[in-house]
Design a protein around this motif. Structure first.
Motif, PDB file in Angstrom:
ATOM      1  N   SER A 299       0.833  -1.208   0.000  1.00  0.00           N
ATOM      2  CA  SER A 299       0.000   0.000   0.000  1.00  0.00           C
ATOM      3  C   SER A 299       0.865   1.254   0.000  1.00  0.00           C
ATOM      4  CB  SER A 299      -0.934  -0.002   1.215  1.00  0.00           C
ATOM      5  OG  SER A 299      -0.183  -0.066   2.426  1.00  0.00           O
ATOM      6  N   GLN A 300       2.011   1.202   0.691  1.00  0.00           N
ATOM      7  CA  GLN A 300       2.930   2.332   0.717  1.00  0.00           C
ATOM      8  C   GLN A 300       3.638   2.516  -0.620  1.00  0.00           C
ATOM      9  OE1 GLN A 300       3.852   4.694   3.216  1.00  0.00           O
ATOM     10  NE2 GLN A 300       1.853   4.015   3.980  1.00  0.00           N
ATOM     11  N   VAL A 301       3.922   1.402  -1.284  1.00  0.00           N
ATOM     12  CA  VAL A 301       4.551   1.471  -2.607  1.00  0.00           C
ATOM     13  C   VAL A 301       3.627   2.210  -3.572  1.00  0.00           C
ATOM     14  CG1 VAL A 301       5.474   0.143  -4.540  1.00  0.00           C
ATOM     15  CG2 VAL A 301       5.798  -0.677  -2.189  1.00  0.00           C
ATOM     16  N   LYS A 302       2.354   1.872  -3.524  1.00  0.00           N
ATOM     17  CA  LYS A 302       1.362   2.531  -4.386  1.00  0.00           C
ATOM     18  C   LYS A 302       1.274   4.010  -4.050  1.00  0.00           C
ATOM     19  CE  LYS A 302      -3.562   2.397  -5.573  1.00  0.00           C
ATOM     20  NZ  LYS A 302      -4.854   1.687  -5.360  1.00  0.00           N
ATOM     21  N   LEU A 303       1.276   4.326  -2.750  1.00  0.00           N
ATOM     22  CA  LEU A 303       1.166   5.722  -2.312  1.00  0.00           C
ATOM     23  C   LEU A 303       2.387   6.527  -2.738  1.00  0.00           C
ATOM     24  CD1 LEU A 303      -0.413   7.821  -0.610  1.00  0.00           C
ATOM     25  CD2 LEU A 303       0.897   7.036   1.374  1.00  0.00           C
ATOM     26  N   LYS A 304       3.578   5.971  -2.554  1.00  0.00           N
ATOM     27  CA  LYS A 304       4.807   6.703  -2.844  1.00  0.00           C
ATOM     28  C   LYS A 304       5.053   6.888  -4.337  1.00  0.00           C
ATOM     29  CE  LYS A 304       5.986   7.184   1.489  1.00  0.00           C
ATOM     30  NZ  LYS A 304       5.971   8.529   2.125  1.00  0.00           N
ATOM     31  N   THR A 305       4.656   5.901  -5.139  1.00  0.00           N
ATOM     32  CA  THR A 305       4.911   5.987  -6.590  1.00  0.00           C
ATOM     33  C   THR A 305       3.753   6.620  -7.347  1.00  0.00           C
ATOM     34  OG1 THR A 305       3.989   3.772  -6.996  1.00  0.00           O
ATOM     35  CG2 THR A 305       6.362   3.924  -6.513  1.00  0.00           C
ATOM     36  N   GLY A 306       2.555   6.603  -6.755  1.00  0.00           N
ATOM     37  CA  GLY A 306       1.376   7.098  -7.455  1.00  0.00           C
ATOM     38  C   GLY A 306       0.913   6.162  -8.553  1.00  0.00           C
ATOM     39  N   LYS A 307       1.384   4.907  -8.514  1.00  0.00           N
ATOM     40  CA  LYS A 307       1.035   3.937  -9.555  1.00  0.00           C
ATOM     41  C   LYS A 307       0.258   2.765  -8.958  1.00  0.00           C
ATOM     42  CE  LYS A 307       5.162   4.931 -12.339  1.00  0.00           C
ATOM     43  NZ  LYS A 307       4.474   5.490 -13.527  1.00  0.00           N
ATOM     44  N   THR A 308      -0.607   2.211  -9.780  1.00  0.00           N
ATOM     45  CA  THR A 308      -1.329   0.995  -9.426  1.00  0.00           C
ATOM     46  C   THR A 308      -0.702  -0.158 -10.185  1.00  0.00           C
ATOM     47  OG1 THR A 308      -3.393   2.212  -9.081  1.00  0.00           O
ATOM     48  CG2 THR A 308      -3.567  -0.160  -9.391  1.00  0.00           C
ATOM     49  N   PHE A 309      -0.145  -1.105  -9.460  1.00  0.00           N
ATOM     50  CA  PHE A 309       0.601  -2.186 -10.096  1.00  0.00           C
ATOM     51  C   PHE A 309      -0.271  -3.423 -10.297  1.00  0.00           C
ATOM     52  CE2 PHE A 309       3.763   0.471  -8.073  1.00  0.00           C
ATOM     53  CZ  PHE A 309       4.738   0.585  -9.057  1.00  0.00           C
ATOM     54  N   PHE A 310       0.079  -4.186 -11.330  1.00  0.00           N
ATOM     55  CA  PHE A 310      -0.552  -5.478 -11.586  1.00  0.00           C
ATOM     56  C   PHE A 310       0.311  -6.522 -10.894  1.00  0.00           C
ATOM     57  CE2 PHE A 310      -1.217  -9.217 -14.435  1.00  0.00           C
ATOM     58  CZ  PHE A 310      -2.555  -9.403 -14.126  1.00  0.00           C
ATOM     59  N   TRP A 311      -0.201  -7.077  -9.793  1.00  0.00           N
ATOM     60  CA  TRP A 311       0.608  -7.883  -8.898  1.00  0.00           C
ATOM     61  C   TRP A 311       0.651  -9.358  -9.265  1.00  0.00           C
ATOM     62  CZ3 TRP A 311       3.699  -5.233  -5.861  1.00  0.00           C
ATOM     63  CH2 TRP A 311       3.338  -3.938  -5.503  1.00  0.00           C
ATOM     64  N   ALA A 312      -0.108  -9.809 -10.259  1.00  0.00           N
ATOM     65  CA  ALA A 312      -0.219 -11.247 -10.523  1.00  0.00           C
ATOM     66  C   ALA A 312       1.013 -11.835 -11.198  1.00  0.00           C
ATOM     67  CB  ALA A 312      -1.454 -11.525 -11.381  1.00  0.00           C
ATOM     68  N   ARG A 313       1.870 -11.001 -11.767  1.00  0.00           N
ATOM     69  CA  ARG A 313       3.023 -11.497 -12.501  1.00  0.00           C
ATOM     70  C   ARG A 313       4.274 -11.492 -11.650  1.00  0.00           C
ATOM     71  NH1 ARG A 313       3.325  -8.598 -18.233  1.00  0.00           N
ATOM     72  NH2 ARG A 313       5.321  -8.143 -17.288  1.00  0.00           N
ATOM     73  N   THR A 314       5.244 -12.312 -12.047  1.00  0.00           N
ATOM     74  CA  THR A 314       6.550 -12.264 -11.393  1.00  0.00           C
ATOM     75  C   THR A 314       7.168 -10.888 -11.573  1.00  0.00           C
ATOM     76  OG1 THR A 314       6.920 -14.633 -11.688  1.00  0.00           O
ATOM     77  CG2 THR A 314       8.873 -13.266 -11.367  1.00  0.00           C
ATOM     78  N   VAL A 315       7.097 -10.355 -12.782  1.00  0.00           N
ATOM     79  CA  VAL A 315       7.515  -8.981 -13.059  1.00  0.00           C
ATOM     80  C   VAL A 315       6.274  -8.105 -12.995  1.00  0.00           C
ATOM     81  CG1 VAL A 315       8.431  -7.420 -14.796  1.00  0.00           C
ATOM     82  CG2 VAL A 315       9.485  -9.659 -14.472  1.00  0.00           C
ATOM     83  N   LYS A 316       6.243  -7.184 -12.045  1.00  0.00           N
ATOM     84  CA  LYS A 316       5.066  -6.337 -11.864  1.00  0.00           C
ATOM     85  C   LYS A 316       5.079  -5.204 -12.883  1.00  0.00           C
ATOM     86  CE  LYS A 316       4.849  -8.874  -8.137  1.00  0.00           C
ATOM     87  NZ  LYS A 316       4.097 -10.144  -8.162  1.00  0.00           N
ATOM     88  N   ILE A 317       3.912  -4.822 -13.323  1.00  0.00           N
ATOM     89  CA  ILE A 317       3.794  -3.694 -14.244  1.00  0.00           C
ATOM     90  C   ILE A 317       2.863  -2.666 -13.623  1.00  0.00           C
ATOM     91  CG2 ILE A 317       4.342  -4.917 -16.370  1.00  0.00           C
ATOM     92  CD1 ILE A 317       1.350  -5.236 -16.832  1.00  0.00           C
ATOM     93  N   PRO A 318       3.035  -1.372 -13.968  1.00  0.00           N
ATOM     94  CA  PRO A 318       3.971  -0.835 -14.963  1.00  0.00           C
ATOM     95  C   PRO A 318       5.400  -0.772 -14.430  1.00  0.00           C
ATOM     96  CG  PRO A 318       2.792   0.950 -13.921  1.00  0.00           C
ATOM     97  CD  PRO A 318       2.185  -0.313 -13.383  1.00  0.00           C
ATOM     98  N   TYR A 319       6.358  -0.648 -15.355  1.00  0.00           N
ATOM     99  CA  TYR A 319       7.731  -0.432 -14.975  1.00  0.00           C
ATOM    100  C   TYR A 319       7.890   1.011 -14.472  1.00  0.00           C
ATOM    101  CZ  TYR A 319       8.845  -4.686 -17.620  1.00  0.00           C
ATOM    102  OH  TYR A 319       8.904  -5.977 -18.095  1.00  0.00           O
ATOM    103  N   LEU A 320       8.987   1.247 -13.780  1.00  0.00           N
ATOM    104  CA  LEU A 320       9.328   2.593 -13.337  1.00  0.00           C
ATOM    105  C   LEU A 320      10.428   3.159 -14.226  1.00  0.00           C
ATOM    106  CD1 LEU A 320       9.569   1.899  -9.488  1.00  0.00           C
ATOM    107  CD2 LEU A 320       7.626   2.854 -10.723  1.00  0.00           C
TER     108      LEU A 320
END
Length: 339
Positions: A299-320
């Motif tokens: 939740s903090q990662v989302k707050l700090k980056t302002g991005k909503t990530f797709f967590w189902a993959r080994t590599v999360k998207i979007p990239y930074l």
């Protein structure tokens, strides 16, 4: 389309279109193309797409090739075509779409569980994949369907039939591909919706990378102790999505981000199930002697980056971007040092 640039006196003067081929010209079976695309579609071809794979057709002749869900629970059907199939191919794909539109939530979940081989409910898996606050209500699943037909850019018959149904209000799209043979090497060109967005492999990026905790609870310690980024089993090829100088964030399921590192080495093989790259850590690393794993919550990662990530993959998207990744490294360092 791919064009060769003709140059005269150091000035670009002319674009020359290059000849492309149909898949059938390589003498391969249709299954070869379908497996090639199916194995890459949601991780390579649709690199930035937030699509959750639901299941894939295993046997002919019934069904679309790949089924996926978007964030609001709509069902996307991918129908892959090897060579010129025309009207029959589109009509067949539309029947698959009509059939899928009648599936109840229970039937969709049954297909998902059978394909994923775990007992997680579809709404729970969907919530985790998209990082939603609440599960989607079952009755909101599969309320709309979208058909994506993937075929040769030269298949005018197929394209015209797709255009006809699209003009008549059907949610159907044509995604063209081309094959090129250049200097004895084969190349594949593909156009993903909506804008064919991809990161340039030459550009440094930040990547949130899953530690594959479900594969092995202790795998994280192999990475920490050996300063490596590792991936295992069916997920091992995700290491190819990471490049030297990229900044990776170790995402430990049920915890959060536990460390960040800079990629230093090329891909190496540890064993038949494991690929890895050497890294240099940029943050404190977990200590297996501790009774708890320090981590920045997702939740903090989302707050700090302002991005909503797709967590189902080994590599999360979007990239930074590189600057976003460096900012997150600083935030993560502050969090881990102060906790």
């Amino acid at each position: 389309m791919l064009y060769k640039i003709e140059e005269q006196a150091t000035v670009f003067k002319k674009l020359e279109p290059l000849e492309f081929k149909d898949f059938s010209s390589f003498g391969k079976l249709a299954d070869n193309l379908e497996n090639l695309i199916a194995s890459s579609i949601l991780d390579v071809l649709f690199e930035e797409a937030r699509l959750m794979p639901a299941f894939q057709r295993k046997q002919r002749p019934v069904g679309a090739d790949i089924y996926a869900l978007n964030e609001i629970g709509e069902l996307l059907l991918f129908s892959l075509k090897r060579s010129t199939d025309g009207e029959d191919a589109v009509n067949q794909a539309l029947r698959y779409m009509q059939n899928a539109g009648q599936w109840s939530y229970q039937k969709l979940e049954e297909k998902f569980i059978r394909h994923s081989q775990n007992e997680t409910s579809l709404v729970q898996a969907h919530k985790e994949a998209f990082g939603l606050e609440h599960e989607l209500e079952p009755e909101k699943m599969n309320n709309k369907q979208h058909l994506l037909v993937i075929g040769s850019a030269a298949d005018q018959s197929l394209i015209s039939h797709v255009d006809y149904w699209k003009k008549n209000g059907i949610s159907i799209y044509y995604l063209p591909y081309r094959f090129y043979e250049l200097a004895g090497e084969n190349y594949f060109e593909f156009f993903a919706l909506p804008h064919d967005q991809h990161k340039n492999p030459r550009v440094v990026k930040g990547v949130i990378f899953d530690t594959n905790r479900r594969w092995d609870e202790n795998s994280i310690w192999s990475m920490i102790d050996n300063s490596r980024l590792e991936a295992y089993g069916d997920a091992k090829n995700f290491v190819h999505d990471i490049h030297v100088d990229d900044i990776v964030f170790f995402s430990h399921e049920w915890c959060g981000l536990i460390a960040a590192a800079k990629v230093k080495g090329e891909i190496k093989v540890l064993d038949s199930e494991t690929l890895y790259r050497d890294v240099e850590f940029l943050t404190p690393t977990p200590n297996r002697k501790d009774n708890r794993m320090l981590a920045m919550p997702f939740s903090q990662v989302k707050l700090k980056t302002g991005k909503t990530f797709f967590w189902a993959r080994t590599v999360k998207i979007p990239y930074l971007s590189k600057s976003e990744a460096l900012e997150l490294v600083e935030v993560l360092n502050n969090y881990l040092y102060q906790t």
